[in-house]
Design an enzyme around this catalytic site. Structure first.
Site, mmCIF file in Angstrom:
data_model
loop_
_atom_site.group_PDB
_atom_site.id
_atom_site.type_symbol
_atom_site.label_atom_id
_atom_site.label_comp_id
_atom_site.label_asym_id
_atom_site.label_seq_id
_atom_site.Cartn_x
_atom_site.Cartn_y
_atom_site.Cartn_z
ATOM 1 N N LYS A 71 35.878 25.670 78.267
ATOM 2 C CA LYS A 71 36.080 24.626 77.249
ATOM 3 C C LYS A 71 36.618 23.340 77.882
ATOM 4 O O LYS A 71 36.115 22.249 77.613
ATOM 5 C CB LYS A 71 37.045 25.168 76.182
ATOM 6 C CG LYS A 71 37.559 24.168 75.181
ATOM 7 C CD LYS A 71 36.544 23.801 74.135
ATOM 8 C CE LYS A 71 37.092 22.711 73.221
ATOM 9 N NZ LYS A 71 36.111 22.252 72.253
ATOM 10 N N THR A 79 41.947 25.787 70.887
ATOM 11 C CA THR A 79 41.817 25.225 72.233
ATOM 12 C C THR A 79 43.222 25.144 72.808
ATOM 13 O O THR A 79 44.055 24.374 72.311
ATOM 14 C CB THR A 79 41.203 23.808 72.180
ATOM 15 O OG1 THR A 79 39.929 23.879 71.553
ATOM 16 C CG2 THR A 79 41.050 23.240 73.585
ATOM 17 N N LYS A 106 43.732 15.367 73.832
ATOM 18 C CA LYS A 106 44.363 16.682 74.007
ATOM 19 C C LYS A 106 43.573 17.507 75.036
ATOM 20 O O LYS A 106 44.143 18.103 75.955
ATOM 21 C CB LYS A 106 44.381 17.430 72.658
ATOM 22 C CG LYS A 106 44.805 18.881 72.778
ATOM 23 C CD LYS A 106 44.534 19.698 71.523
ATOM 24 C CE LYS A 106 44.675 21.180 71.830
ATOM 25 N NZ LYS A 106 44.379 22.071 70.742
HETATM 26 P P1 NAD Z 1 44.214 21.387 62.039
HETATM 27 O O1 NAD Z 1 45.469 20.648 62.384
HETATM 28 O O2 NAD Z 1 43.328 20.847 60.972
HETATM 29 O O3 NAD Z 1 44.579 22.913 61.654
HETATM 30 C C1 NAD Z 1 45.595 23.665 62.243
HETATM 31 C C2 NAD Z 1 46.197 24.507 61.123
HETATM 32 O O4 NAD Z 1 47.160 25.392 61.693
HETATM 33 C C3 NAD Z 1 46.941 23.673 60.073
HETATM 34 O O5 NAD Z 1 46.425 23.972 58.784
HETATM 35 C C4 NAD Z 1 48.406 24.096 60.227
HETATM 36 O O6 NAD Z 1 49.107 24.108 58.990
HETATM 37 C C5 NAD Z 1 48.237 25.503 60.766
HETATM 38 N N1 NAD Z 1 49.389 26.011 61.486
HETATM 39 C C6 NAD Z 1 50.111 25.413 62.458
HETATM 40 N N2 NAD Z 1 51.083 26.248 62.907
HETATM 41 C C7 NAD Z 1 50.940 27.406 62.198
HETATM 42 C C8 NAD Z 1 51.622 28.647 62.211
HETATM 43 N N3 NAD Z 1 52.645 28.879 63.039
HETATM 44 N N4 NAD Z 1 51.213 29.606 61.361
HETATM 45 C C9 NAD Z 1 50.173 29.393 60.517
HETATM 46 N N5 NAD Z 1 49.483 28.229 60.466
HETATM 47 C C10 NAD Z 1 49.861 27.252 61.297
HETATM 48 O O7 NAD Z 1 43.412 21.530 63.414
HETATM 49 P P2 NAD Z 1 41.851 21.864 63.598
HETATM 50 O O8 NAD Z 1 41.079 20.603 63.686
HETATM 51 O O9 NAD Z 1 41.463 22.924 62.620
HETATM 52 O O10 NAD Z 1 41.875 22.487 65.076
HETATM 53 C C11 NAD Z 1 42.322 23.808 65.345
HETATM 54 C C12 NAD Z 1 42.038 24.122 66.790
HETATM 55 O O11 NAD Z 1 40.639 23.960 67.053
HETATM 56 C C13 NAD Z 1 42.769 23.209 67.773
HETATM 57 O O12 NAD Z 1 43.199 23.963 68.858
HETATM 58 C C14 NAD Z 1 41.693 22.203 68.158
HETATM 59 O O13 NAD Z 1 41.906 21.623 69.431
HETATM 60 C C15 NAD Z 1 40.447 23.067 68.135
HETATM 61 N N6 NAD Z 1 39.176 22.356 67.915
HETATM 62 C C16 NAD Z 1 39.073 21.404 66.946
HETATM 63 C C17 NAD Z 1 37.860 20.751 66.751
HETATM 64 C C18 NAD Z 1 37.702 19.693 65.685
HETATM 65 O O14 NAD Z 1 36.676 18.998 65.677
HETATM 66 N N7 NAD Z 1 38.657 19.549 64.763
HETATM 67 C C19 NAD Z 1 36.751 21.082 67.549
HETATM 68 C C20 NAD Z 1 36.883 22.090 68.516
HETATM 69 C C21 NAD Z 1 38.106 22.723 68.685
#
Ligand code: NAD
Length: 295
Positions: free
Chosen positions: A169, A94, A244
């Site tokens: 979204k 997102t 966010k």
């Molecule tokens: P998260 O923080 O659990 O995962 C993000 C991952 O990205 C982490 O494991 C981190 O180590 C990795 N990362 C960061 N920078 C990096 C890089 N340069 N190279 C490689 N890896 C890297 O977050 P999440 O909950 O999995 O969310 C991910 C996305 O999905 C976000 O944009 C969030 O807004 C969106 N989202 C989340 C949810 C939810 O319920 N968690 C729902 C819908 C959308």
């Protein structure tokens, strides 16, 4: 079956990469976290030492990263100049609409095909491959992305050109954030007025006040279906993530010169909650300070 690079194996990406591997794709996984890489290996993916080695030779590159700057940096440092000509970039993170449009233009200039494909549905939906994907990009990108996204979700919808997935979204989540805020206020007011919460739920959930926030995600414990309210607001969709998304809605509105007074007020409500509470609590926990203030 295809070779897929998957970058960002967190709460969401971990389950999604596992489902791509389960569907038979060769998934080359990368994350900055060693633990996340280990979990990906256990789920049938091939851990890579860096993003570029995951990307080289892949048919498709999926990113599931925290924010726009991470996507832009990953594309710039590890995808452009590394990915095979014609490779498909699917960004499921997102991120802000402007960055989504910008990276798509940059990808096209590199001879790549890019779509933005943010998701609706949380960690459980990512694990169960029941996400909804809203896709921005051209017809070719949408068609090619569908082959991968359908292994990770229950619905894949073409929202329009590049950036349209992110636009859908932020608009969807602005509705969610605002309806949850007013649903919490309504339950708190109902209590003040001496109404029983269950009686109010029974009425509002079949009346014109009905919404997903009340019927499927009731913020009151013991009322309606089982929700995070029944688990002290643990799990679910973190208030910090809702904040966010509302900030992204505000940015998008400012960039498009659109007026969103209710969405902006909702952002302030979650901002105040996250500043003085645990932002990892489910977003429906914003009912707590209301009930406390009402005594
Ligand atoms: P998260 O923080 O659990 O995962 C993000 C991952 O990205 C982490 O494991 C981190 O180590 C990795 N990362 C960061 N920078 C990096 C890089 N340069 N190279 C490689 N890896 C890297 O977050 P999440 O909950 O999995 O969310 C991910 C996305 O999905 C976000 O944009 C969030 O807004 C969106 N989202 C989340 C949810 C939810 O319920 N968690 C729902 C819908 C959308």
């Amino acid at each position: 079956m295809a070779t897929v690079a998957f970058i960002g194996l967190g709460n969401m990406g971990g389950g999604m990469a596992a489902n791509l591997a389960k569907a038979g794709h060769e998934v080359r996984a990368f994350d900055l976290s060693a633990d996340a890489l280990e979990r990906a290996r256990d789920a049938g993916c091939t851990p890579c030492a860096d993003a570029a080695s995951a990307v080289a030779g892949a048919d498709a590159i999926v990113t599931m990263l925290p924010a726009g700057r991470h996507v832009e940096q990953t594309y710039r440092d590890s995808v452009f100049g590394v990915a095979s000509p014609g490779a498909l970039l699917i960004d499921c993170s997102t991120i802000d609409v402007d960055t989504a449009k910008r990276v798509a233009i940059a990808a096209e200039a590199q001879g790549l095909v890019a779509v933005d494909a943010p998701v609706s549905g949380g960690i459980a939906a990512a694990a169960a491959s029941t996400l909804t994907f809203m896709v921005g990009g051209n017809d070719e990108g949408f068609r090619r992305a569908g082959a991968f996204l359908s292994s990770m979700g229950k619905a894949v919808i073409h929202a329009g050109a590049s950036g349209a997935g992110q636009a859908a979204k932020v608009c969807n989540n602005m509705i969610l954030g605002a309806t949850m805020a007013v649903t919490c206020e309504a339950f708190a007011l109902a209590e003040k007025l001496g109404l029983d919460a269950q009686a109010f739920y029974d009425i509002a959930s079949v009346s014109s006040g009905q919404s997903w926030s009340i019927t499927s995600y009731c913020p009151v414990r013991g009322v309606g279906p089982v929700t995070p309210a029944d688990r002290e607001y643990q799990g679910g969709f973190a208030a910090a993530l809702m904040l966010k998304d509302l900030r992204l809605a505000k940015e998008a509105a400012a960039s498009a010169h659109a007026d969103i007074p209710v969405g902006a007020r909702a952002a302030e409500i979650y901002e105040a909650f996250v500043a003085s509470n645990d932002g990892a609590l489910d977003f429906s926990a914003i009912i707590r300070p209301l009930l406390e203030r009402n005594g």
